[in-house]
Structures are given as C-alpha cells and as structure tokens.
Design a protein around this motif. Structure first.
Motif, PDB file in Angstrom:
ATOM      1  N   GLU A 208      58.766  41.778  42.424  1.00 33.64           N
ATOM      2  CA  GLU A 208      57.715  42.793  42.303  1.00 33.64           C
ATOM      3  C   GLU A 208      57.779  43.473  40.931  1.00 33.64           C
ATOM      4  N   GLY A 209      59.004  43.831  40.507  1.00 32.34           N
ATOM      5  CA  GLY A 209      59.155  44.483  39.200  1.00 32.34           C
ATOM      6  C   GLY A 209      58.722  43.568  38.072  1.00 32.34           C
ATOM      7  N   LEU A 210      59.081  42.304  38.175  1.00 32.60           N
ATOM      8  CA  LEU A 210      58.697  41.344  37.142  1.00 32.60           C
ATOM      9  C   LEU A 210      57.171  41.195  37.085  1.00 32.60           C
ATOM     10  N   ALA A 211      56.543  41.114  38.261  1.00 31.84           N
ATOM     11  CA  ALA A 211      55.077  40.987  38.302  1.00 31.84           C
ATOM     12  C   ALA A 211      54.421  42.179  37.612  1.00 31.84           C
ATOM     13  N   ARG A 212      54.947  43.378  37.865  1.00 38.12           N
ATOM     14  CA  ARG A 212      54.377  44.585  37.224  1.00 38.12           C
ATOM     15  C   ARG A 212      54.543  44.519  35.708  1.00 38.12           C
ATOM     16  N   LEU A 213      55.728  44.101  35.255  1.00 40.04           N
ATOM     17  CA  LEU A 213      55.964  44.001  33.807  1.00 40.04           C
ATOM     18  C   LEU A 213      54.982  43.016  33.168  1.00 40.04           C
ATOM     19  N   LEU A 214      54.773  41.898  33.838  1.00 36.76           N
ATOM     20  CA  LEU A 214      53.901  40.858  33.273  1.00 36.76           C
ATOM     21  C   LEU A 214      52.437  41.318  33.254  1.00 36.76           C
ATOM     22  N   ILE A 215      52.010  41.924  34.356  1.00 33.35           N
ATOM     23  CA  ILE A 215      50.602  42.357  34.433  1.00 33.35           C
ATOM     24  C   ILE A 215      50.339  43.449  33.395  1.00 33.35           C
ATOM     25  N   ALA A 216      51.318  44.341  33.230  1.00 32.47           N
ATOM     26  CA  ALA A 216      51.148  45.427  32.244  1.00 32.47           C
ATOM     27  C   ALA A 216      50.977  44.876  30.834  1.00 32.47           C
ATOM     28  N   ARG A 217      51.499  43.676  30.590  1.00 28.05           N
ATOM     29  CA  ARG A 217      51.388  43.075  29.258  1.00 28.05           C
ATOM     30  C   ARG A 217      50.288  42.021  29.190  1.00 28.05           C
ATOM     31  N   GLY A 218      49.426  42.022  30.177  1.00 29.92           N
ATOM     32  CA  GLY A 218      48.212  41.205  30.089  1.00 29.92           C
ATOM     33  C   GLY A 218      48.289  39.828  30.714  1.00 29.92           C
ATOM     34  N   ALA A 219      49.398  39.509  31.380  1.00 25.67           N
ATOM     35  CA  ALA A 219      49.487  38.180  32.005  1.00 25.67           C
ATOM     36  C   ALA A 219      48.725  38.150  33.327  1.00 25.67           C
ATOM     37  N   ARG A 220      48.285  36.963  33.691  1.00 28.99           N
ATOM     38  CA  ARG A 220      47.774  36.742  35.046  1.00 28.99           C
ATOM     39  C   ARG A 220      48.962  36.247  35.866  1.00 28.99           C
ATOM     40  N   VAL A 221      49.205  36.874  37.002  1.00 30.22           N
ATOM     41  CA  VAL A 221      50.375  36.516  37.816  1.00 30.22           C
ATOM     42  C   VAL A 221      49.899  35.934  39.150  1.00 30.22           C
ATOM     43  N   VAL A 222      50.376  34.734  39.469  1.00 33.69           N
ATOM     44  CA  VAL A 222      49.963  34.047  40.696  1.00 33.69           C
ATOM     45  C   VAL A 222      51.202  33.658  41.492  1.00 33.69           C
ATOM     46  N   LEU A 223      51.204  34.036  42.763  1.00 38.64           N
ATOM     47  CA  LEU A 223      52.311  33.677  43.660  1.00 38.64           C
ATOM     48  C   LEU A 223      52.039  32.321  44.292  1.00 38.64           C
ATOM     49  N   VAL A 224      53.076  31.488  44.345  1.00 39.66           N
ATOM     50  CA  VAL A 224      52.948  30.182  44.997  1.00 39.66           C
ATOM     51  C   VAL A 224      54.109  29.996  45.968  1.00 39.66           C
ATOM     52  N   GLY A 225      53.889  29.141  46.956  1.00 40.40           N
ATOM     53  CA  GLY A 225      54.944  28.877  47.930  1.00 40.40           C
ATOM     54  C   GLY A 225      54.402  28.082  49.099  1.00 40.40           C
ATOM     55  N   GLU A 235      53.298  39.911  51.266  1.00 37.87           N
ATOM     56  CA  GLU A 235      53.836  41.272  51.156  1.00 37.87           C
ATOM     57  C   GLU A 235      53.934  41.703  49.688  1.00 37.87           C
ATOM     58  N   ILE A 236      54.390  40.790  48.836  1.00 35.37           N
ATOM     59  CA  ILE A 236      54.472  41.125  47.403  1.00 35.37           C
ATOM     60  C   ILE A 236      53.067  41.413  46.869  1.00 35.37           C
ATOM     61  N   ALA A 237      52.105  40.593  47.296  1.00 28.62           N
ATOM     62  CA  ALA A 237      50.727  40.763  46.795  1.00 28.62           C
ATOM     63  C   ALA A 237      50.142  42.105  47.211  1.00 28.62           C
ATOM     64  N   THR A 238      50.526  42.602  48.418  1.00 27.52           N
ATOM     65  CA  THR A 238      49.987  43.906  48.825  1.00 27.52           C
ATOM     66  C   THR A 238      50.674  45.052  48.080  1.00 27.52           C
ATOM     67  N   ARG A 239      51.888  44.817  47.603  1.00 27.06           N
ATOM     68  CA  ARG A 239      52.640  45.897  46.951  1.00 27.06           C
ATOM     69  C   ARG A 239      52.413  45.951  45.436  1.00 27.06           C
ATOM     70  N   VAL A 240      51.925  44.872  44.847  1.00 24.24           N
ATOM     71  CA  VAL A 240      51.729  44.868  43.392  1.00 24.24           C
ATOM     72  C   VAL A 240      50.250  44.614  43.094  1.00 24.24           C
ATOM     73  N   GLU A 241      49.609  45.614  42.577  1.00 28.27           N
ATOM     74  CA  GLU A 241      48.176  45.502  42.290  1.00 28.27           C
ATOM     75  C   GLU A 241      47.932  44.454  41.201  1.00 28.27           C
ATOM     76  N   GLY A 242      46.958  43.598  41.458  1.00 32.62           N
ATOM     77  CA  GLY A 242      46.579  42.624  40.432  1.00 32.62           C
ATOM     78  C   GLY A 242      47.213  41.259  40.596  1.00 32.62           C
ATOM     79  N   VAL A 243      48.181  41.133  41.524  1.00 32.32           N
ATOM     80  CA  VAL A 243      48.806  39.822  41.741  1.00 32.32           C
ATOM     81  C   VAL A 243      47.892  38.951  42.596  1.00 32.32           C
ATOM     82  N   GLU A 244      47.750  37.691  42.226  1.00 29.93           N
ATOM     83  CA  GLU A 244      46.995  36.743  43.053  1.00 29.93           C
ATOM     84  C   GLU A 244      47.982  35.953  43.901  1.00 29.93           C
ATOM     85  N   ASN A 245      47.504  35.486  45.047  1.00 26.36           N
ATOM     86  CA  ASN A 245      48.412  34.806  45.974  1.00 26.36           C
ATOM     87  C   ASN A 245      47.823  33.471  46.429  1.00 26.36           C
ATOM     88  N   GLN A 246      48.513  32.390  46.099  1.00 28.49           N
ATOM     89  CA  GLN A 246      48.089  31.058  46.538  1.00 28.49           C
ATOM     90  C   GLN A 246      49.086  30.448  47.518  1.00 28.49           C
TER      91      GLN A 246
END
Ligand code: SF4
Length: 351
Positions: A208-225, A235-246
């Motif tokens: 979650e912390g890493l996703a926030r750091l990346l989004i704050a610096r302009g990256a698009r963050v996508v969860l896979v699994g 759960e991570i997607a609901t806690r971190v605004e802007g994360v996409e979930n595939q």
C-alpha cells in the motif's frame, strides 16, 4: 512424426521455468512435435507462443480428471519423455507410459526402474538451468554449453551481503525465458502482492505504501494476481486511491500479455515473478523466507531482489503458512521506501 512429452505438473512458476527447456527441445529436434502435460489453465500460454504443439491438462484434484489425462497420455507413443516433476506419483504415471527412445528425469534412489536416463540434479544452478540439464544427455551442443568454463558464472548466488545486487550475470539467450516482446507504455508499474504461501508475501502495508509513493510521482499502478489473490488485491485497491485492480480477471496467457505493457513489476518470490521473465519485464522481487541460493531467483537479467540478511533465512524451500519464530521480520523489516529505492535503482541501471 516423432513426439516428445514434457511432464511438468507443478505450480505455474515452475512451469514458466520449463520455458528454456521447451525452447531448447525445438532447437534440438525441430521436426518433432512437443507436448506438455501441465495443470489445468496453464497450457494456453505455451500453445499461443508455439512452445508446444499440444497440451494435456492433468487435473490432479479430480479422479475423473486424472483418469482422462492418463488415458490421453497412454494413447500416444512418445519418443522421449522428459520429466522435470519429481514426485513418486509422477514416476508411477511415467512407468505406465510408452516411450520408444526413453524417459529422462533427475536421479533418485528409487526411480531407476522407471527412467532410462537419470541426471544428477545440478542444485547449485538456477532452476531454469536445472530443468534444461535434463536435455543435456540427448543434446550434445547443450552439454557443451554446460561444460564451458564460464558456465559456472550462472550459479545461484549464495551471498546476501547486500540488500540488493546488480552484479548477477545476464541470462544467456539460449537459456532465456522471454518469449513475449516487451512493449512498455512508459508509466505502468504492476504490483503482485500475492503468493501461495503466506510467509512469502511482503506485508500488505508495504504494497500500500509503495502504491502511494508511485501514484504521488505520476505512475499508473495496477494490481495483478490469481483468483485466490483477488481478495487481497481488492482490499489494497479500496485502501489506496487511484490503484487499478486486474487480479483474478486474467488467464495466465493474458497476464503475461498485460505485464508486457508495463515498465516494471514489484512482487514476491512467486509465479508472477516468473511470468514477468516470460515477457522481459524489469522486476523487483521481495524475498523473505526463501533465498537466491534455493534456485528460484528471477530468471531475468533486468531484475533485483530486496531482502534482509537474517540467520533464520531460509526457513523452508517454499515458505510456510506461519513464521516458525513468530516475527516474520524477513518481511516486516522491508519498508515501502526500501522497495521504491530498489525500483528507482533498477530503472536507472537500464537507462
Ligand atoms: S523464520 Fe525467519 S525467514 Fe522464516 S518466515 Fe520467520 S522471519 Fe522469515
């Protein structure tokens, strides 16, 4: 028409590590058909990228599935059967198949009656090379590559002195796992927070912390699994605004196609790490209970492993459901900033 069979019914990560063996089979005997026996849902990728001509899915969980697969396998006359999967049950299956030239496996004290060629497992090498070594008794030029002086540089590193290393030797083309072209979009970082084993998962707060750091610096963050990992990703997607979930929405083959569009993957020592190697995606892998010396490092030149030096590592070949000493500090000691820094270093090394 000669037909060779590779029997590999292990987890998806292990099947990806069979890619160099399958590629080499095509080089060694380009006229023959190659079949792969694997778990359900994994074969599509190997057919799509023409690594094999035929897939036999072995559903180990169902009696009917096992019977169907065995009948299918027994219905063919194989030339060579190559068997990276090492269980006694697999050997029992192999004993019941016909192979006109022979059957190859790693040497065990108990499997001499089943396999005509048994190879000493080169445990000091990464698993992709271990699996390839099964072909060396048949393929003289591969055996020569294995005998070259500088081959030993490919040994699995046994040192964990630095938090991460960039001095691991490049994966040679003849042993590469990459079959899908990498076509990065310049902004997407994939995160794969899941693993079959709980102790191999880097902490959720870290992702979650890493996703926030990346989004704050302009990256698009996508969860896979996988489908099993979808609740964690949701759960991570609901806690971190802007994360996409595939997570849970892609087949294995679609996952590799998706990963091929990213600039990097951050994952655990898991199947996603090997899927990234199949498309040459730069990878930061967070290792906890497992170590590089076990042989399952990212088989990908553009990769880095973040880990902590602890006396309790490794605590198992595959990890476990619970930390044996109750601290799980191999993972809790790794912060989002550590992984973000490793990712930044990896991106700079490529530039
Ligand atoms: S015993 Fe050590 S390596 Fe194993 S899970 Fe616990 S902290 Fe990690």
């Amino acid at each position: 028409m000669r037909q060779h069979l590779v029997f590999q019914t292990a987890f998806p990560g292990d099947v990806f590590l069979s890619v160099p063996l399958l590629r080499r089979l095509r080089v060694w005997d380009p006229e023959a058909d190659v079949a792969l026996a694997c778990r359900p849902g994994l074969g599509e990728f190997f057919l799509k990228w023409k690594l094999v001509d035929r897939v036999i899915e072995v559903d180990k969980k169902s009696g009917e599935g096992r019977s169907r697969a065995l009948a299918d396998l027994r219905g063919s006359e194989w030339d060579w059967i190559i068997c990276p999967h090492e269980s006694p049950r697999t050997a029992w299956w192999m004993w019941r198949l016909r192979a006109t030239s022979g059957k190859v496996a790693f040497r065990k004290w108990w499997n001499g009656v089943v396999f005509s060629k048994r190879v000493e497992k080169p445990v000091e090498y990464p698993d992709a090379l271990r699996q390839m070594s099964l072909l060396a008794p048949l393929d003289k030029s591969l055996a020569e590559l294995f005998a070259e002086d500088d081959f030993s540089r490919l040994k699995s590193p046994d040192s964990q002195r630095s938090p991460w290393k960039f001095d691991v030797p490049a994966v040679p083309e003849w042993a590469s796992m990459q079959v899908v072209p990498h076509r990065p979009d310049g902004r997407t970082v994939f995160l794969a927070p899941g693993s079959v084993w709980a102790t191999k998962r880097w902490v959720q707060s870290g992702y979650e912390g890493l996703a926030r750091l990346l989004i704050a610096r302009g990256a698009r963050v996508v969860l896979v699994g996988s489908r099993d990992e979808a609740p964690l990703c949701a759960e991570i997607a609901t806690r971190v605004e802007g994360v996409e979930n595939q997570a849970g929405r892609t087949s294995l083959s679609d996952l590799v196609d998706l990963l091929a569009t990213g600039v990097a993957l951050v994952c655990n020592d898991s199947g996603a790490m090997h899927a990234a190697a199949a498309c040459g995606l730069p990878t930061v892998a967070v290792f906890g209970p497992t170590t590089l010396a076990l042989g399952f490092r990212p088989w990908n030149t553009r990769s880095v492993v973040v880990q902590r030096e602890l006396n309790c590592r490794p605590c198992g070949k595959h990890g476990a459901e619970k930390c044996p000493i109750g601290t799980h500090e191999c993972m809790t000691q790794i912060s989002a900033e550590d992984v973000y820094a490793a990712l930044g270093d990896l991106m700079r090394v490529q530039a």
